[in-house]
Design an enzyme around this catalytic site. Structure first.
Site, PDB file in Angstrom:
ATOM      1  N   HIS A  42     -10.527 -20.973  12.707  1.00  0.00           N
ATOM      2  CA  HIS A  42     -11.789 -21.656  12.421  1.00  0.00           C
ATOM      3  C   HIS A  42     -11.690 -22.440  11.128  1.00  0.00           C
ATOM      4  O   HIS A  42     -10.686 -22.367  10.384  1.00  0.00           O
ATOM      5  CB  HIS A  42     -12.938 -20.650  12.347  1.00  0.00           C
ATOM      6  CG  HIS A  42     -12.794 -19.622  11.268  1.00  0.00           C
ATOM      7  ND1 HIS A  42     -13.116 -19.867   9.943  1.00  0.00           N
ATOM      8  CD2 HIS A  42     -12.364 -18.339  11.311  1.00  0.00           C
ATOM      9  CE1 HIS A  42     -12.902 -18.777   9.227  1.00  0.00           C
ATOM     10  NE2 HIS A  42     -12.434 -17.827  10.026  1.00  0.00           N
TER      11      HIS A  42
ATOM     12  N   CYS B  66      -9.558 -13.299  10.205  1.00  0.00           N
ATOM     13  CA  CYS B  66      -9.438 -14.549  10.944  1.00  0.00           C
ATOM     14  C   CYS B  66      -8.494 -15.521  10.241  1.00  0.00           C
ATOM     15  O   CYS B  66      -8.161 -15.355   9.069  1.00  0.00           O
ATOM     16  CB  CYS B  66     -10.810 -15.193  11.124  1.00  0.00           C
ATOM     17  SG  CYS B  66     -11.908 -14.282  12.235  1.00  0.00           S
TER      18      CYS B  66
END
Length: 227
Positions: free
Chosen positions: A179, A195
């Site tokens: 992301h 992440c």
């Protein structure tokens, strides 16, 4: 950069995933990036046509130049179209034809147990995604994440940035994503709750290049030698 993934396919517990941090802005960069290069100035300029601002990256202050997007030689064995993340070097590669790849700088999990490892599928792509802290994140820091347990809509304050690629394994969401970020100065560091974060311009570029169903591979963390 030569990658060798032989024998790395290790299943790890899918816990502690998340995408937030408490990182602060450094006063000075570790290395001065190529601020006068028109190629990079254009690459990391503000992105028009978005529902929320995607600001230009201030290359003079916050990014080591080796983490800027570029095409490189690639000697790994993965097929073209595969996304390979090397958390040791803090790079993500989109494998191309003829021994080439597009390389992106990334931020990774701040401790080894936060990092996903192995193969996955990019099962879902989302523009300006909603972000919800995991139960592990809420448990570790209830004062910070508890009020956000119902999620945060996409927008300029959302830690996922303008795009997210969702990693699934065996048909299940791993809770790990590739992301964007609202903290571009953290690229090239161990910072996240698991992440893989990219500069916003880079995640938009990667998002546009990979379709849903693409393979992703996250290499294992190399053990640190003990003196």
């Amino acid at each position: 950069m030569t990658l060798n993934r032989r024998g790395f396919l290790i299943a790890t517990p899918l816990v502690l995933a998340g995408c937030a941090t408490n990182a602060t802005v450094p006063l000075l960069p570790a290395t001065a990036p190529p601020t006068a290069d028109p190629h990079y100035l254009s690459m990391y300029a503000a992105v028009p046509g978005e529902p929320f601002p995607v600001d230009a990256i201030d290359l003079s202050r916050i990014v080591d130049p080796k983490y800027l997007r570029r095409e490189v030689a690639y000697a790994g064995s993965e097929r073209p179209g595969t996304v390979v993340v090397d958390p040791n070097e803090k790079f993500a590669y989109l494998v191309l034809e003829q021994g080439r790849a597009i390389r992106y700088g990334v931020g990774v999990g701040k401790v080894e147990s936060f990092n996903f490892q192995g193969e996955a599928v990019i099962a879902w792509k989302q523009k300006w995604p909603r972000w919800t802290p995991t139960q592990d994140m809420i448990g570790r820091d209830p004062e910070r994440y508890g009020p956000l347990r119902n999620g945060l809509a996409g927008g300029p304050r959302n830690p996922l940035g303008p795009r997210a690629l969702y990693l699934h394994r065996n048909g299940r969401d791993t809770l790990y994503r590739l992301h964007g970020t609202i903290e571009p100065w953290t690229i090239g560091t161990k910072v996240s709750s698991g992440c893989i974060r990219l500069l916003n311009q880079d995640i938009i570029d990667l998002y546009d290049r990979v379709p849903e169903g693409s393979k992703a591979v996250v290499l294992p963390i190399k053990s640190q030698a003990v003196a």
